[in-house]
Scaffold this motif. Structure first.
Motif, PDB file in Angstrom:
ATOM      1  N   PHE A  19       0.469  -0.691   0.180  1.00  0.00           N
ATOM      2  CA  PHE A  19      -0.340  -0.158  -0.078  1.00  0.00           C
ATOM      3  C   PHE A  19       0.204   0.708   0.103  1.00  0.00           C
ATOM      4  O   PHE A  19       1.860   0.871   0.657  1.00  0.00           O
ATOM      5  CB  PHE A  19      -0.801  -0.269   1.431  1.00  0.00           C
ATOM      6  N   VAL A  69     -11.429  -3.157  -4.826  1.00  0.00           N
ATOM      7  CA  VAL A  69     -12.208  -2.749  -3.761  1.00  0.00           C
ATOM      8  C   VAL A  69     -11.750  -1.458  -3.037  1.00  0.00           C
ATOM      9  O   VAL A  69     -10.801  -1.433  -2.853  1.00  0.00           O
ATOM     10  CB  VAL A  69     -11.950  -4.216  -2.649  1.00  0.00           C
ATOM     11  N   ASN A  71     -12.198  -0.356   0.885  1.00  0.00           N
ATOM     12  CA  ASN A  71     -13.005  -0.164   2.402  1.00  0.00           C
ATOM     13  C   ASN A  71     -13.437  -1.535   2.210  1.00  0.00           C
ATOM     14  O   ASN A  71     -14.051  -1.564   3.723  1.00  0.00           O
ATOM     15  CB  ASN A  71     -13.460   0.767   2.776  1.00  0.00           C
ATOM     16  N   GLY A  72     -12.524  -2.496   2.199  1.00  0.00           N
ATOM     17  CA  GLY A  72     -13.456  -3.609   2.282  1.00  0.00           C
ATOM     18  C   GLY A  72     -14.945  -4.207   1.598  1.00  0.00           C
ATOM     19  O   GLY A  72     -15.285  -5.027   1.073  1.00  0.00           O
ATOM     20  N   GLU A  73     -14.832  -3.483   0.433  1.00  0.00           N
ATOM     21  CA  GLU A  73     -16.534  -3.497  -0.076  1.00  0.00           C
ATOM     22  C   GLU A  73     -16.214  -3.093  -1.853  1.00  0.00           C
ATOM     23  O   GLU A  73     -15.584  -2.036  -2.811  1.00  0.00           O
ATOM     24  CB  GLU A  73     -17.470  -2.281   0.104  1.00  0.00           C
ATOM     25  N   TYR A  98      -9.111   2.694   1.754  1.00  0.00           N
ATOM     26  CA  TYR A  98      -8.070   1.356   1.658  1.00  0.00           C
ATOM     27  C   TYR A  98      -8.224   1.590  -0.219  1.00  0.00           C
ATOM     28  O   TYR A  98      -9.766   0.389  -0.337  1.00  0.00           O
ATOM     29  CB  TYR A  98      -7.574   0.331   2.450  1.00  0.00           C
ATOM     30  N   GLU A 100      -7.749  -2.045  -2.881  1.00  0.00           N
ATOM     31  CA  GLU A 100      -7.285  -2.902  -3.327  1.00  0.00           C
ATOM     32  C   GLU A 100      -7.371  -3.580  -4.554  1.00  0.00           C
ATOM     33  O   GLU A 100      -8.783  -3.229  -4.692  1.00  0.00           O
ATOM     34  CB  GLU A 100      -7.371  -3.938  -1.847  1.00  0.00           C
ATOM     35  N   PRO A 101      -7.094  -4.675  -5.402  1.00  0.00           N
ATOM     36  CA  PRO A 101      -7.810  -4.888  -6.625  1.00  0.00           C
ATOM     37  C   PRO A 101      -8.322  -6.300  -6.188  1.00  0.00           C
ATOM     38  O   PRO A 101      -8.387  -6.412  -4.724  1.00  0.00           O
ATOM     39  CB  PRO A 101      -6.242  -5.448  -7.046  1.00  0.00           C
ATOM     40  N   TRP A 102      -8.996  -7.003  -6.894  1.00  0.00           N
ATOM     41  CA  TRP A 102      -9.669  -8.095  -6.217  1.00  0.00           C
ATOM     42  C   TRP A 102      -8.861  -9.112  -5.700  1.00  0.00           C
ATOM     43  O   TRP A 102      -7.799  -8.693  -6.328  1.00  0.00           O
ATOM     44  CB  TRP A 102     -10.759  -8.517  -7.616  1.00  0.00           C
ATOM     45  N   ARG A 103      -8.828  -9.916  -4.683  1.00  0.00           N
ATOM     46  CA  ARG A 103      -8.440 -10.998  -4.443  1.00  0.00           C
ATOM     47  C   ARG A 103      -8.607 -12.230  -4.668  1.00  0.00           C
ATOM     48  O   ARG A 103      -9.712 -12.363  -3.312  1.00  0.00           O
ATOM     49  CB  ARG A 103      -7.852 -10.755  -3.198  1.00  0.00           C
ATOM     50  N   ALA A 167     -14.703 -11.152  -5.809  1.00  0.00           N
ATOM     51  CA  ALA A 167     -14.532 -10.751  -4.835  1.00  0.00           C
ATOM     52  C   ALA A 167     -14.676 -10.201  -3.171  1.00  0.00           C
ATOM     53  O   ALA A 167     -13.902 -10.665  -2.143  1.00  0.00           O
ATOM     54  CB  ALA A 167     -13.949  -8.675  -5.112  1.00  0.00           C
ATOM     55  N   ALA A 168     -15.869 -10.380  -3.924  1.00  0.00           N
ATOM     56  CA  ALA A 168     -16.755 -10.099  -2.127  1.00  0.00           C
ATOM     57  C   ALA A 168     -16.857 -11.666  -1.383  1.00  0.00           C
ATOM     58  O   ALA A 168     -17.402 -11.575  -0.108  1.00  0.00           O
ATOM     59  CB  ALA A 168     -18.277  -9.654  -2.514  1.00  0.00           C
TER      60      ALA A 168
ATOM     61  N   ALA B  88      -8.295 -21.054  -2.720  1.00  0.00           N
ATOM     62  CA  ALA B  88      -9.289 -19.756  -3.413  1.00  0.00           C
ATOM     63  C   ALA B  88      -8.718 -18.121  -2.939  1.00  0.00           C
ATOM     64  O   ALA B  88      -8.334 -17.396  -4.197  1.00  0.00           O
ATOM     65  CB  ALA B  88     -10.862 -19.851  -3.252  1.00  0.00           C
ATOM     66  N   ARG B  89      -7.950 -18.156  -1.991  1.00  0.00           N
ATOM     67  CA  ARG B  89      -8.258 -16.341  -1.115  1.00  0.00           C
ATOM     68  C   ARG B  89      -6.711 -16.244  -0.449  1.00  0.00           C
ATOM     69  O   ARG B  89      -7.515 -16.371   0.259  1.00  0.00           O
ATOM     70  CB  ARG B  89      -8.944 -15.717  -0.858  1.00  0.00           C
ATOM     71  N   THR B  91      -4.553 -14.713  -0.588  1.00  0.00           N
ATOM     72  CA  THR B  91      -4.072 -12.996   0.581  1.00  0.00           C
ATOM     73  C   THR B  91      -5.086 -12.480   0.798  1.00  0.00           C
ATOM     74  O   THR B  91      -6.528 -12.349   0.115  1.00  0.00           O
ATOM     75  CB  THR B  91      -3.739 -12.117  -0.781  1.00  0.00           C
ATOM     76  N   TYR B  93      -7.949  -9.514   2.558  1.00  0.00           N
ATOM     77  CA  TYR B  93      -8.299  -8.191   2.197  1.00  0.00           C
ATOM     78  C   TYR B  93      -7.589  -7.000   3.323  1.00  0.00           C
ATOM     79  O   TYR B  93      -8.130  -7.698   4.460  1.00  0.00           O
ATOM     80  CB  TYR B  93      -9.397  -7.531   1.580  1.00  0.00           C
ATOM     81  N   ALA B  94      -7.077  -6.445   3.103  1.00  0.00           N
ATOM     82  CA  ALA B  94      -6.456  -5.232   4.374  1.00  0.00           C
ATOM     83  C   ALA B  94      -7.814  -4.812   4.946  1.00  0.00           C
ATOM     84  O   ALA B  94      -7.475  -4.779   6.489  1.00  0.00           O
ATOM     85  CB  ALA B  94      -5.366  -3.797   3.417  1.00  0.00           C
ATOM     86  N   LYS B  95      -8.644  -4.697   4.598  1.00  0.00           N
ATOM     87  CA  LYS B  95     -10.075  -3.995   5.382  1.00  0.00           C
ATOM     88  C   LYS B  95     -10.965  -4.995   4.824  1.00  0.00           C
ATOM     89  O   LYS B  95     -11.124  -5.581   3.307  1.00  0.00           O
ATOM     90  CB  LYS B  95     -10.384  -2.352   4.545  1.00  0.00           C
ATOM     91  N   ARG B  96     -11.633  -4.921   5.449  1.00  0.00           N
ATOM     92  CA  ARG B  96     -13.251  -5.330   5.469  1.00  0.00           C
ATOM     93  C   ARG B  96     -13.985  -5.624   5.922  1.00  0.00           C
ATOM     94  O   ARG B  96     -14.466  -5.557   6.970  1.00  0.00           O
ATOM     95  CB  ARG B  96     -12.758  -7.613   5.359  1.00  0.00           C
ATOM     96  N   THR B  97     -15.209  -5.453   4.728  1.00  0.00           N
ATOM     97  CA  THR B  97     -16.301  -4.745   5.185  1.00  0.00           C
ATOM     98  C   THR B  97     -17.407  -5.999   4.906  1.00  0.00           C
ATOM     99  O   THR B  97     -17.746  -6.697   3.896  1.00  0.00           O
ATOM    100  CB  THR B  97     -16.491  -3.792   4.982  1.00  0.00           C
ATOM    101  N   THR B  99     -21.745  -7.660   4.315  1.00  0.00           N
ATOM    102  CA  THR B  99     -23.016  -6.454   4.796  1.00  0.00           C
ATOM    103  C   THR B  99     -23.984  -7.650   4.689  1.00  0.00           C
ATOM    104  O   THR B  99     -24.639  -7.160   5.409  1.00  0.00           O
ATOM    105  CB  THR B  99     -23.326  -6.175   3.454  1.00  0.00           C
TER     106      THR B  99
END
Lengths: 258, 226
Positions: A19, A69, A71-73, A98, A100-103, A167-168, B88-89, B91, B93-97, B99
């Motif tokens: 980052f 992404v 902030n996590g969304e 923040y 980020e690319p799709w992970r 991604a989600a 599959a994942r 890595t 996410y640094a932040k995760r929300t 919903t």
């Protein structure tokens, strides 16, 4: 308004990535998120730094190119919106974001916020089409379709393949994408002859691309910019179970695939 | 047989194993609760029910082995899927929300671990009596547990009651997401059924959890048992 961005910078596929913090002053609330990044990039290039790579094409929310992404969304905090249609009025002075690319293993990072989504193309290539023999097109109204089925097929066909569902998903599953592509054909008469072969081939291709499994959290549905419904997954599962366990095998050969 | 192996090696096939074995255990949990609340009908009712279950040892062991098979298949499938998910994942996410994901859905693997520990304890506690300590009794002249006596004594201990209550709450969370999930996995939850499935899950899970918790609590508070 003034924003602080933490953006994922990664030179190429092999780079570890990190980052990097950017301060962006004078952000107009009328800008789209991508326009805000354009302004930041102009500034970076003016200083001789490398621009931040992100994918975009139509900027009208229909092509499926953009997306990262925030902030996590995936596609940010606004429902049913791609990141190109997300406007800065959604954010407020001093926000820290923040990016980020799709992970997902199936979506390797190409550079910064750009990922390679060819895995989706290979799922479509495995069976997401209708084989049409040559000849003239038939009259539009000679093939009756129940209105409700036409509506559902249309809703499923609204998928733009942006990858936000993967991604989600906590498991990086491609179930919503694959089920939308299976459903929009399986609901229509033109899709019937290949319906069960299609679902098996597409699911096996999906599995072989290292996507995860569905654990029914529903994160994909709420982050889908086109509002693709979870019931597509139920429909695909029903077809896959029927095709794999209960239908007669295809003549002459075992099902190829994963 | 390649077709069957291919099915069970697909992510959907593994989820089907989770769903079908989950459904079997659902049946067990409902019957287990419904049978055991007969504690509120008194000594004769509950001890008679225990005898009834043991009318045929072959049937009891058949049912036990069937359930054990379901538990093993459920765990094996979940471990396979969790490993795939990690692949599959890799890595995070640094932040995760989150919903849409619920506390129940996100905590499935943790409620599972708690339930696994609880089931082992519970079997040793009130089925075999191994962890019960002094005073575990069989019905006079029979090879059947004196459920009335054992339950009445065991749940005088608030620590044990506390553990049972916590385990039942995690069972509730696990069952709720399990119910909602299994209908979709099996392809039985279209747009029309989704609300019905959720309400049905709430009703059944509520009944199971309240029924199960009521037994140790009632004994602790002196409302049931001797």
């Amino acid at each position: 308004m003034k924003l602080t961005l933490h953006i994922w910078r990664q030179k190429d596929r092999k780079d570890a990535g990190k980052f990097v913090r950017y301060e962006v002053p004078n952000v107009s609330e009328h800008m789209s998120f991508l326009e805000m990044l354009d302004v930041l990039n102009e500034d970076l290039q003016g200083k001789g730094e490398e621009a931040i790579a992100f994918e975009h094409d139509c900027r009208e929310g229909i092509c499926g190119s953009c997306g990262f992404v925030i902030n996590g969304e995936p596609h940010g905090p606004q429902d049913r919106t791609t990141v190109c249609q997300l406007h800065m009025r959604t954010f407020k002075e001093g926000d820290e974001l923040y990016l980020e690319p799709w992970r997902a293993t199936a979506f390797p990072v190409v550079k910064d916020l750009v990922v390679d989504r060819s895995a989706f193309d290979r799922i479509i290539q495995a069976g997401g089409f209708v084989s049409v023999n040559t000849g003239s097109a038939r009259d539009a109204n000679s093939l009756p379709v129940r209105k409700e089925d036409a509506d559902r097929a249309f809703d499923a066909a609204a998928c733009i393949g942006c990858g936000a569902c993967v991604a989600a998903c906590p498991n990086a599953a491609a179930m919503l994408f694959t089920s939308a592509k299976v459903s929009h054909l399986s609901l229509l008469p033109q899709g019937q002859p290949e319906r069960y072969d299609r679902v098996v081939k597409m699911v096996h291709q999906m599995d072989s691309e290292d996507f995860g499994h569905c654990s029914n959290h529903g994160e994909c549905e709420v982050h889908c910019p086109k509002g693709i419904n979870l019931s597509n997954i139920s429909r695909m599962n029903a077809d896959y179970i029927k095709a794999s366990l209960f239908m007669s095998p295809r003549e002459g050969k075992e099902e190829s695939g994963a | 047989m390649g077709w069957l192996l291919r099915f069970f090696n697909s992510t959907i096939g593994m989820k089907v194993v989770m769903a079908v074995t989950g459904l079997l255990m659902y049946g067990f949990v409902i019957i287990h609760m419904a049978g055991n609340i007969q504690v509120f009908l008194g000594e004769e009712a509950i001890n008679h029910y225990a005898q009834l279950l043991h009318t045929s040892e072959e049937v009891v062991w058949g049912a036990r082995l069937g359930l054990l098979g379901a538990v093993v298949a459920h765990i094996v499938s979940s471990v396979r899927l969790i490993m795939l998910s990690g692949k599959a994942r890799p890595t995070a996410y640094a932040k995760r929300t989150y919903t849409a994901a619920s506390f129940a859905s996100l905590s499935m693997r943790f409620s599972a671990i708690l339930l696994f520990v609880f089931i082992i304890y519970h079997l040793g506690h009130l089925t075999s009596g191994t962890f019960f300590g002094e005073g575990f009794k069989l019905q006079p002249g029979l090879k059947v547990n004196d459920v009335w006596h054992n339950v009445s004594t065991a749940f005088k201990n608030p620590l044990i009651v506390g553990f049972y209550v916590i385990a039942q709450l995690s069972l509730g969370a696990h069952l709720y997401h399990g119910a909602v999930s299994l209908f979709r996995t099996l392809g039985l939850a279209g747009e029309r059924q989704q609300a019905l499935v959720k309400n049905l899950a709430r009703a059944i899970v509520g009944a199971v959890v309240v029924g199960n918790i009521s037994i140790p609590l009632a004994v602790l508070l002196g409302l049931a048992g001797k």
